[in-house]
Each structure stands twice: as structure tokens, then as C-alpha cells.
Design an enzyme around this catalytic site. Structure first.
Site, PDB file in Angstrom:
ATOM      1  N   ASP A 259      -2.810   3.412   8.226  1.00 57.59           N
ATOM      2  CA  ASP A 259      -2.821   1.984   8.522  1.00 57.59           C
ATOM      3  C   ASP A 259      -1.710   1.293   7.748  1.00 57.59           C
ATOM      4  O   ASP A 259      -0.818   1.946   7.213  1.00 57.59           O
ATOM      5  CB  ASP A 259      -4.198   1.385   8.210  1.00 57.59           C
ATOM      6  CG  ASP A 259      -4.640   1.662   6.774  1.00 57.59           C
ATOM      7  OD1 ASP A 259      -3.771   2.002   5.931  1.00 57.59           O
ATOM      8  OD2 ASP A 259      -5.836   1.546   6.486  1.00 57.59           O
TER       9      ASP A 259
ATOM     10  N   GLU B 160      -6.034  11.968  10.206  1.00 56.99           N
ATOM     11  CA  GLU B 160      -5.290  10.967   9.426  1.00 56.99           C
ATOM     12  C   GLU B 160      -4.763  11.576   8.133  1.00 56.99           C
ATOM     13  O   GLU B 160      -5.509  12.184   7.368  1.00 56.99           O
ATOM     14  CB  GLU B 160      -6.179   9.767   9.103  1.00 56.99           C
ATOM     15  CG  GLU B 160      -5.424   8.617   8.453  1.00 56.99           C
ATOM     16  CD  GLU B 160      -6.266   7.356   8.339  1.00 56.99           C
ATOM     17  OE1 GLU B 160      -5.673   6.276   8.172  1.00 56.99           O
ATOM     18  OE2 GLU B 160      -7.507   7.446   8.419  1.00 56.99           O
TER      19      GLU B 160
ATOM     20  N   TYR C 234     -12.638   1.840   0.435  1.00 58.75           N
ATOM     21  CA  TYR C 234     -12.517   2.573  -0.828  1.00 58.75           C
ATOM     22  C   TYR C 234     -13.529   2.051  -1.838  1.00 58.75           C
ATOM     23  O   TYR C 234     -13.177   1.619  -2.937  1.00 58.75           O
ATOM     24  CB  TYR C 234     -11.087   2.494  -1.372  1.00 58.75           C
ATOM     25  CG  TYR C 234     -10.127   3.313  -0.549  1.00 58.75           C
ATOM     26  CD1 TYR C 234     -10.111   4.701  -0.644  1.00 58.75           C
ATOM     27  CD2 TYR C 234      -9.279   2.706   0.379  1.00 58.75           C
ATOM     28  CE1 TYR C 234      -9.259   5.466   0.138  1.00 58.75           C
ATOM     29  CE2 TYR C 234      -8.427   3.458   1.169  1.00 58.75           C
ATOM     30  CZ  TYR C 234      -8.425   4.841   1.037  1.00 58.75           C
ATOM     31  OH  TYR C 234      -7.589   5.604   1.821  1.00 58.75           O
TER      32      TYR C 234
ATOM     33  N   ASP D   2      -1.609   3.643   2.120  1.00 53.36           N
ATOM     34  CA  ASP D   2      -2.379   4.798   1.637  1.00 53.36           C
ATOM     35  C   ASP D   2      -2.564   5.867   2.689  1.00 53.36           C
ATOM     36  O   ASP D   2      -2.703   7.045   2.369  1.00 53.36           O
ATOM     37  CB  ASP D   2      -3.755   4.344   1.130  1.00 53.36           C
ATOM     38  CG  ASP D   2      -4.684   3.943   2.262  1.00 53.36           C
ATOM     39  OD1 ASP D   2      -4.410   2.928   2.919  1.00 53.36           O
ATOM     40  OD2 ASP D   2      -5.681   4.661   2.494  1.00 53.36           O
TER      41      ASP D   2
END
Length: 495
Positions: A89, A474, A237, A86
């Protein structure tokens, strides 16, 4: 600060940064790169057509061994190879992955006719997501929520090709439900079925059949995955908005895909649960529901007025000159909402503005935000363009926040694969903590994650370009996915 002063500040910031005045952007180039980014996020066995070739095969052992059962002869293993990481990572979180897939599909539905040769790559990006989501929903009564141990993963700085952290797969069932996850997967599969109807009818039918099954599961066994998998999905999340919005969102996409009255009745009975008209993203679907249904029900006998009124409220909550504006703007004109990865709001809201502008133009309407503020379709497009141009470099830092686009862009993004030497350059295994050197160095990332849009600058238009500052540095799939459609539109409407 009054409305006039705030708007003047934004206009002045726009002029000083050159946004929309002296700096013209190559939207076609940005579109190509925004789609290419998804190849850098691929997990699994990479195809021969892979263009971002510093990435290699990874997570080929993402398998889940089902518990033994005397009731049904379930297969011993579920293949969960594939899908997308996603962000920076090596985790596969299926909730934001499904939303990203939905938005890629919606981008093609609305703006695919403007994509030219990039349409094929967009279809490939959608299918990489849907092929995995089909695997994640292949066993009736099971919906897989994620693959990987987030705590172990975040304790390491490893290439996805090297990772040796646990690849635990987490599933939800009727006893431990996740309506938001399941309904978002249903939305992704239904939206993608609409896209593929034109190109691969049998695949489209398969997607729609699965979407129906997964939506029924989401609705019949209601509950949040915060309760069933909270330790593993939070704080990464968590679902902060509840699962009711995803149920209506999934029904709306199934209505668009099937035209069945059942889904219209379902929406009518459940729309009262969707109240936060000013939110849209991987967690909250409210504004998207209203924009989608305003357009979908435009020529139907069903009363679409409640949806269009809430979509109007959404626009007025974002429009800088509106008396009901509820978002902030930086001096340079970037939309801001609380939390990290702010550019997710700029791209998602811009997408909705463009879609809704098309609806308003077709029906010859404009929005009354009161206080003598009227928002025309042209004004909505101006707002969307201002956000895109800011992202591409028309800002006080003169920095593009899309990696690889323009002369100045983030070089130290928070992304493991990009920051560590590629397998071609370093064939030996780089262990969990051995990668820390590459995280800490001030050297630019050795691998260009072309098209990646980072979280973006702070509210004062400043950007530190630091790997450690993950809230700003990120990239994520759900920042890029809505941007694909927006860039496709501006590619064909550059002025």
C-alpha cells in the site's frame, strides 16, 4: 503424528523438491535483489542513484502542522517526507518500518563482511530509514507513528506517485504514549549508529544521541499506542505482545552501542517482563533479545545464562525433530506460524539461528532439546539454509517466492506500484478507483519489484499467485530485512 514420522515427512518433502540436493542457488544474486527491493519501497524524493527507475518521487507533501503553543516556539511544520512504504500500500507505518531498519542494521553488524559490493547498498537502505526516523523524532515530546489514513488508502488502488488520499500524520506524546513504537525507533537508531560508526562518525553520534532521547521518552511515559492510536494502527499493526519487550530490546541495543552500565541494570530490572521466548518479528522481540544478549554478554561478568537458556528454548521450539517444537512445517519443509505473511517467520527465525549458531560455535556448545535431540551450530545453519532454499525455489511448486529470482516467481503480487503502469508508461493521473482494473486483471504486474519476497505459500505448499490473496501475495519490508543478512552469510558459505 509422532516426532519421527513428522521429521521423515519433512525430509521426504525436501528430497522430492530437490532442496539442498540437486538445486543450487545463487545467493549473491538473491542478496543483490533483496536489497534492491527497498528502493522499490522508497517514499519521498528519489536520489540520482535510484536503480529501480520505474518508481518516481512520491508523497512530497508529507508534512505535519504542529498545534499552536504559547509555551514553546515549535516550528509550524515537521518534514516527514521520506521513509518506506511498509508493504503493497502507500502507508508509512513507523513501527514495522523501525523494526525493518533495526534488522537491516543487525544484518550489516553480523554479516556485513560477507556482503562485498552490496554493503554500500545496504548502508543506503539503512540510511533511507534512519533519515526518516530522525525526522519523526525531531521534536522533543513528539514521536510520529504513521503517515496516511489507512482506511482511505486501502479503499484505493493507486500508484504512490498519484495518491490523493489524506496524508494525515499521527503522533504520540507524554499524554498519549507509545512505548513500543518509541523503543523500537530507539533500537533502530542505536543499531544503525553501530553500523555508521565505521563510515560516518558524526552521523553515528547523531543517531545514538537521538536513540537515547527517544528511549528515555519511551520509558518515562509508558503506554501502548493501541490505546492512544488504536483506531488508526489497528487492525493493521496492533501491538499484541505489549510494550515491555520493546523497552528491553531498545535497552539491549543501547547497551551494545554505548557499553553503559545503566542499560545493563535496566535490562536486569525489566527482563522478567520478557517471557515469550518463542516469538520474534515486528511485534514481539523476545527471542531476538535473548539471542542478542547471549552473544553481547558472552565475555562479561554479568550472568548471561538466563538469556542463553531462553535462546536454547527458542531453538528447541523451532527445531523439527525437537520434542518441544511449537511451530508447524509444510510437507516441503517450510516453517509455519499462524497468521498472514508467513515468510516473515521463516526469514526472521533463520536470521536468529545463524547469529546464535555463531555464538555456539565460538563457545563450543550445542543445545540439548531433551529426548536425545542435540542441536549443533551446524544443525542450526542447516535449518536456516533449508528455509532460504525453499524461498528461492527448492519447494514442491518449484517456485521462487522472491520476485525476479529464478525462472518461476510470483507475477501478480499485491502491490500497487508494481501492478499499475509506471509514470513513464502512463503519464496521466490514475485516480483512486481507476486503478481497480489493474487490481482485477489476470495479467502479470507490468513493473518488476525485483527482490520482493511475498507472504508465501499455504501450509500445503500451494500458491495461488493472486493479487486479491494479500496474506500470501503481498511483500513487506520486514520479510526482506532479516533475509539480507542470511543471504550475505550463505553467499560466502554456499555449501
Amino acid at each position: 503424528m509422532g516426532l519421527a514420522q513428522r521429521w521423515l515427512l519433512i525430509v521426504v518433502g525436501s528430497i522430492l523438491s530437490g532442496r539442498g540436493l540437486t538445486l543450487r542457488h545463487n545467493y549473491g544474486e538473491a542478496l543483490s535483489k533483496s536489497i534492491l527491493f527497498f528502493e522499490g519501497q522508497r517514499s519521498g524524493k528519489l536520489p540520482p542513484t535510484q536503480r529501480m527507475n520505474w518508481r518516481k518521487d512520491s508523497a512530497l507533501q508529507d508534512l505535519y502542522i504542529l498545534p499552536p503553543s504559547n509555551v514553546s516556539p515549535l516550528p509550524p511544520k515537521v518534514d516527514l517526507v521520506g521513509g518506506y512504504y511498509d508493504a503493497g500500500d502507500n502507508m508509512k507505518f513507523n513501527f514495522p518500518m523501525a523494526f525493518s531498519t533495526t534488522m537491516l542494521a543487525w544484518s550489516v553488524i553480523e554479516f556485513g563482511k560477507f556482503m562485498g559490493p552490496e554493503l554500500k547498498h545496504s548502508l543506503d537502505a539503512i540510511r533511507w530509514g534512519t533519515d526518516y526516523l530522525l525526522k519523526a523524532t525531531s521534536i522533543p515530546g513528539f514521536v510520529f507513528a504513521q503517515v496516511g489514513d489507512p482506511y482511505a488508502d486501502h479503499n484505493c488502488w493507486e500508484r504512490p506517485e498519484d495518491m490523493d488520499t489524506p496524508r494525515t500524520a499521527f503522533a504520540v506524546t507524554k499524554d498519549y504514549p507509545a512505548s513500543e513504537l518509541s523503543a523500537e525507533i530507539a533500537a533502530a537508531l542505536a543499531a544503525s549508529s553501530i553500523v555508521y560508526r565505521k563510515y560516518h562518525l558524526s552521523y553515528s553520534s547523531r543517531l545514538l544521541k537521538r536513540a537515547t532521547m527517544v528511549f528515555d521518552f519511551a520509558d518515562k511515559y509508558r503506554g501502548s499506542y493501541n490505546d492512544s492510536l488504536g483506531h488508526w494502527v489497528c487492525p493493521f499493526y496492533c501491538d499484541f505482545s505489549g510494550y515491555q519487550d520493546e523497552l528491553v530490546w531498545g535497552a539491549a541495543w543501547l547497551l551494545k552501542a554505548t557499553k553503559l552500565p545503566y542499560y545493563l541494570d535496566y535490562i536486569a530490572k525489566n527482563i522478567h517482563n520478557v517471557k515469550n521466548y518463542g516469538e520474534f518479528g515486528w511485534d514481539s522481540k523476545d527471542a531476538g533479545i535473548n539471542v542478542l544478549l547471549s552473544k553481547l554478554l558472552m565475555n562479561s561478568s554479568f550472568n548471561s545464562k538466563p538469556f542463553s537458556l531462553n535462546a536454547d528454548k527458542f531453538v528447541c521450539s523451532v527445531l523439527p525433530e525437537s520434542p518441544s517444537v511449537s511451530v508447524s512445517y509444510s510437507p516441503g519443509g517450510l516453517l509455519f506460524k499462524p497468521g498472514g505473511s508467513n515468510l516473515q517467520h521463516a526469514t526472521a527465525f533463520s536470521f536468529l539461528f545463524l547469529v546464535y549458531a555463531g555464538y555456539l560455535k565460538k563457545t563450543n556448545q550445542q543445545i540439548d532439546c531433551s529426548g536425545n535431540v542435540l542441536a549443533s551450530p551446524t544443525r542450526l545453519k542447516q535449518i536456516a539454509r533449508s528455509q532460504v532454499d525453499y524461498i528461492l525455489g527448492s519447494n514442491p511448486e518449484n517456485m521462487s517466492y522472491m520476485v525476479g529470482y529464478g525462472g518461476k516467481y510470483p507475477e501478480r503480487i499485491h502491490h500497487r506500484a508494481s501492478s499499475l503502469p509506471s509514470v513513464d508508461e502512463h503519464r496521466g493521473h490514475i485516480g483512486c478507483k481507476e486503478g481497480s482494473f489493474y487490481f482485477q486483471t489476470q495479467n502479470p504486474n507490468p513493473n518488476l519489484l525485483s527482490g520482493a519476497v511475498v507472504g508465501g505459500p499455504d501450509i500445503k505448499d500451494s500458491y495461488a499467485d493472486s493479487r486479491a490473496d494479500f496474506a500470501h501475495s503481498e511483500p513487506t519490508t520486514y520479510i526482506n530485512a532479516p533475509l539480507v543478512g542470511v543471504l550475505a552469510y550463505f553467499k560466502s558459505h554456499p555449501s
